[in-house]
Design an enzyme around this catalytic site. Structure first.
Site, PDB file in Angstrom:
ATOM      1  N   GLY A  22     -13.902  15.938  -8.830  1.00 20.23           N
ATOM      2  CA  GLY A  22     -13.067  14.758  -8.615  1.00 20.23           C
ATOM      3  C   GLY A  22     -11.581  15.047  -8.539  1.00 20.23           C
ATOM      4  NE  ARG A  60     -17.685  17.061 -20.697  1.00 21.21           N
ATOM      5  CZ  ARG A  60     -18.139  15.848 -20.957  1.00 21.21           C
ATOM      6  NH1 ARG A  60     -18.326  15.468 -22.210  1.00 21.21           N
ATOM      7  NH2 ARG A  60     -18.400  15.007 -19.977  1.00 21.21           N
ATOM      8  N   GLY A  70     -11.545  12.232 -18.301  1.00 20.13           N
ATOM      9  CA  GLY A  70     -11.775  10.853 -18.721  1.00 20.13           C
ATOM     10  C   GLY A  70     -13.162  10.390 -18.344  1.00 20.13           C
ATOM     11  CE1 TYR A 103     -11.423   5.019 -17.139  1.00 19.02           C
ATOM     12  CE2 TYR A 103     -10.536   3.136 -15.942  1.00 19.02           C
ATOM     13  CZ  TYR A 103     -10.744   4.503 -16.050  1.00 19.02           C
ATOM     14  OH  TYR A 103     -10.263   5.346 -15.067  1.00 19.02           O
ATOM     15  CE  LYS A 108      -8.264   6.675 -17.802  1.00 22.44           C
ATOM     16  NZ  LYS A 108      -7.914   8.102 -17.745  1.00 22.44           N
TER      17      LYS A 108
END
Ligand code: NDP
Length: 236
Positions: free
Chosen positions: A15, A36, A79, A142, A146
């Site tokens: 991404g 990860r 995120g 979320y 943020k």
């Protein structure tokens, strides 16, 4: 050479993070990226790290410092989302998002800024979201995580400004990645109709905003929220 500075991008496996790692690498920076699962782009130092674990964060920084030197530019990008309406949101949905997006960013920022202060140079770039200030149904966890990054960056800007460390937020709008691929067609169409530029964003749109904020010519920009959203969030 300013462009040979050391950059760390968290969440560089895919991404937006992957695109940022590639963009900094192509501009001549020495780039490390955490992952990860999967891996990182060629020419980028990959370090495994789950940002919900301070031990892994510390280990990742030690590896980068040994291989490349101290991190001079931090792009805190990793995120997650756990979207659902408030009435259905579990403690786990809340905790996972806050622990990753907010506390995880805190863990990385705290570790990164120590050497930045000592070396009298640093660029901290936090990847927030248009949703942080605009709000979004089904994203209470979320959006809270943020919007908190704005307060974090502005406090950092005030704490560290005299040490030549800047802290800014990039707030992407709707960007085509795995994170948004899971959204229903009608949600995507709904967003598109509200975006003045009439298109969804690309990972490169975000990567070049981060590249600019990291550069030598951005040294007088701090505490800013830079939208990369085609105008979706205008006015907030
Ligand atoms: P992706 O889901 O494609 O990538 C997320 C990245 O974060 C992956 O590299 C993932 O690593 C990493 N990550 C997630 N949790 C952790 C963790 N606990 N520790 C370390 N790394 C972790 O998302 P995007 O590229 O779309 O999003 C990147 C950032 O941009 C996020 O902060 C997101 O909130 C933000 N954003 C995205 C928008 C969009 O429209 N796509 C809009 C606005 C903001 P791995 O896969 O290896 O687990």
């Amino acid at each position: 050479m300013a462009e040979s500075r050391v950059v760390l991008v968290t969440g560089g496996s895919k991404g937006i993070g992957r695109a940022m790692a590639e963009t900094f690498r192509d501009a001549g920076y020495r780039v490390a990226a955490t992952y990860r699962s999967g891996g990182v782009p060629d020419g980028v130092l990959g370090v495994t790290c789950d940002i919900t674990d301070q031990g892994q964060v510390d280990q990742a920084f030690s590896t980068i410092e040994a291989e490349l030197g101290p991190v001079e530019i931090l792009v805190a990008n990793a995120g997650v989302t756990r979207d659902t309406l408030l009435m259905r949101m579990s403690d786990e949905d809340w905790d996972t998002v806050i622990d990753t997006n907010l506390t995880g960013t805190f863990r990385v920022v705290r570790r990164a800024t120590r050497p930045m202060m000592r070396n009298r140079f640093g660029r901290v770039i936090l990847i927030s979201s248009v949703v942080g200030l605009l709000g979004s149904p089904g994203q209470i966890n979320y959006a809270a995580s943020k919007s908190a990054l704005v307060g974090m960056a502005r406090s950092l800007a005030r704490e560290l400004g005299s040490r030549n460390v800047t802290a800014n937020v990039v707030a992407p709008g709707f960007i085509e990645t795995d994170m948004t691929a899971v959204l229903p067609e009608e949600t995507i169409a709904g967003y598109k109709s509200r975006i003045p530029t009439g298109r969804l964003g690309t990972v490169d749109d975000v990567a070049h905003a981060a590249l600019f904020l990291a550069g030598e010519h951005a040294g007088y920009i701090t505490g800013a929220v830079v939208p990369v959203d085609g105008g979706l969030g205008m006015g907030h």
